[in-house]
Scaffold this motif. Structure first.
Motif, short mmCIF file in Angstrom:
data_model
loop_
_atom_site.label_atom_id
_atom_site.label_comp_id
_atom_site.label_asym_id
_atom_site.label_seq_id
_atom_site.Cartn_x
_atom_site.Cartn_y
_atom_site.Cartn_z
N ALA A 61 0.83 -1.21 0.00
CA ALA A 61 0.00 0.00 0.00
C ALA A 61 0.87 1.26 0.00
O ALA A 61 0.47 2.28 -0.55
CB ALA A 61 -0.93 0.00 1.21
N PHE A 62 2.07 1.20 0.59
CA PHE A 62 2.96 2.35 0.71
C PHE A 62 3.69 2.67 -0.59
O PHE A 62 3.85 3.85 -0.95
CB PHE A 62 3.97 2.06 1.84
CG PHE A 62 5.14 2.98 1.87
CD1 PHE A 62 5.01 4.28 2.31
CD2 PHE A 62 6.39 2.53 1.46
CE1 PHE A 62 6.11 5.13 2.35
CE2 PHE A 62 7.49 3.37 1.50
CZ PHE A 62 7.35 4.67 1.95
N PRO A 64 3.22 2.81 -3.86
CA PRO A 64 2.75 3.75 -4.89
C PRO A 64 2.95 5.22 -4.51
O PRO A 64 2.99 6.08 -5.38
CB PRO A 64 1.27 3.44 -5.01
CG PRO A 64 1.14 2.02 -4.58
CD PRO A 64 2.18 1.87 -3.49
N TYR A 65 3.09 5.52 -3.23
CA TYR A 65 3.22 6.90 -2.77
C TYR A 65 4.67 7.36 -2.63
O TYR A 65 4.92 8.53 -2.41
CB TYR A 65 2.51 7.09 -1.44
CG TYR A 65 1.04 6.81 -1.56
CD1 TYR A 65 0.17 7.74 -2.09
CD2 TYR A 65 0.54 5.58 -1.16
CE1 TYR A 65 -1.18 7.47 -2.20
CE2 TYR A 65 -0.82 5.28 -1.28
CZ TYR A 65 -1.67 6.24 -1.81
OH TYR A 65 -2.99 5.96 -1.94
N VAL A 66 5.62 6.48 -2.78
CA VAL A 66 7.03 6.80 -2.51
C VAL A 66 7.54 7.92 -3.40
O VAL A 66 8.17 8.85 -2.93
CB VAL A 66 7.91 5.55 -2.66
CG1 VAL A 66 9.39 5.90 -2.57
CG2 VAL A 66 7.55 4.52 -1.62
N GLU A 68 5.84 10.16 -5.31
CA GLU A 68 4.94 11.25 -5.66
C GLU A 68 5.47 12.63 -5.30
O GLU A 68 5.22 13.58 -5.99
CB GLU A 68 3.56 11.02 -5.03
CG GLU A 68 2.78 9.97 -5.76
CD GLU A 68 1.33 9.97 -5.37
OE1 GLU A 68 0.88 10.87 -4.63
OE2 GLU A 68 0.62 9.07 -5.81
N GLY A 69 6.20 12.75 -4.20
CA GLY A 69 6.68 14.05 -3.77
C GLY A 69 8.01 14.44 -4.39
O GLY A 69 8.51 15.53 -4.18
N CYS A 70 8.62 13.55 -5.16
CA CYS A 70 9.95 13.81 -5.72
C CYS A 70 9.90 14.58 -7.01
O CYS A 70 9.04 14.48 -7.78
CB CYS A 70 10.68 12.49 -5.95
SG CYS A 70 10.93 11.57 -4.42
#
Length: 70
Positions: A61-62, A64-66, A68-70
């Motif tokens: 679940a984690f 896919p979000y790794v 996104e902020g980069c």
């Protein structure tokens, strides 16, 4: 978070450096190792140091979000 490994002998884990680790800066290295029930995460500069162990479902679940902020 899981405080005890369910991977059996943790020394037998196969660690892989994250493809997102910055190879030009050796201070930014994350490694992961998978086991049947958990994914282990550690700082590659401190191999004997603490590591985070999370349930595989939580890791899935984690991920896919790794980036996104980069």
């Amino acid at each position: 978070m899981i405080s005890e490994t369910s991977a059996g002998d943790a020394s037998k884990l196969e660690w892989v450096k994250s493809s997102y680790s910055d190879s030009s800066n050796s201070n930014e290295c994350v490694e992961v190792a998978t086991a049947p029930d958990v994914v282990h995460v550690r700082d590659s500069k401190n191999l004997q140091g603490p590591r985070l162990a999370v349930a595989r479902a939580a890791w899935k679940a984690f991920v896919p979000y790794v980036g996104e902020g980069c």
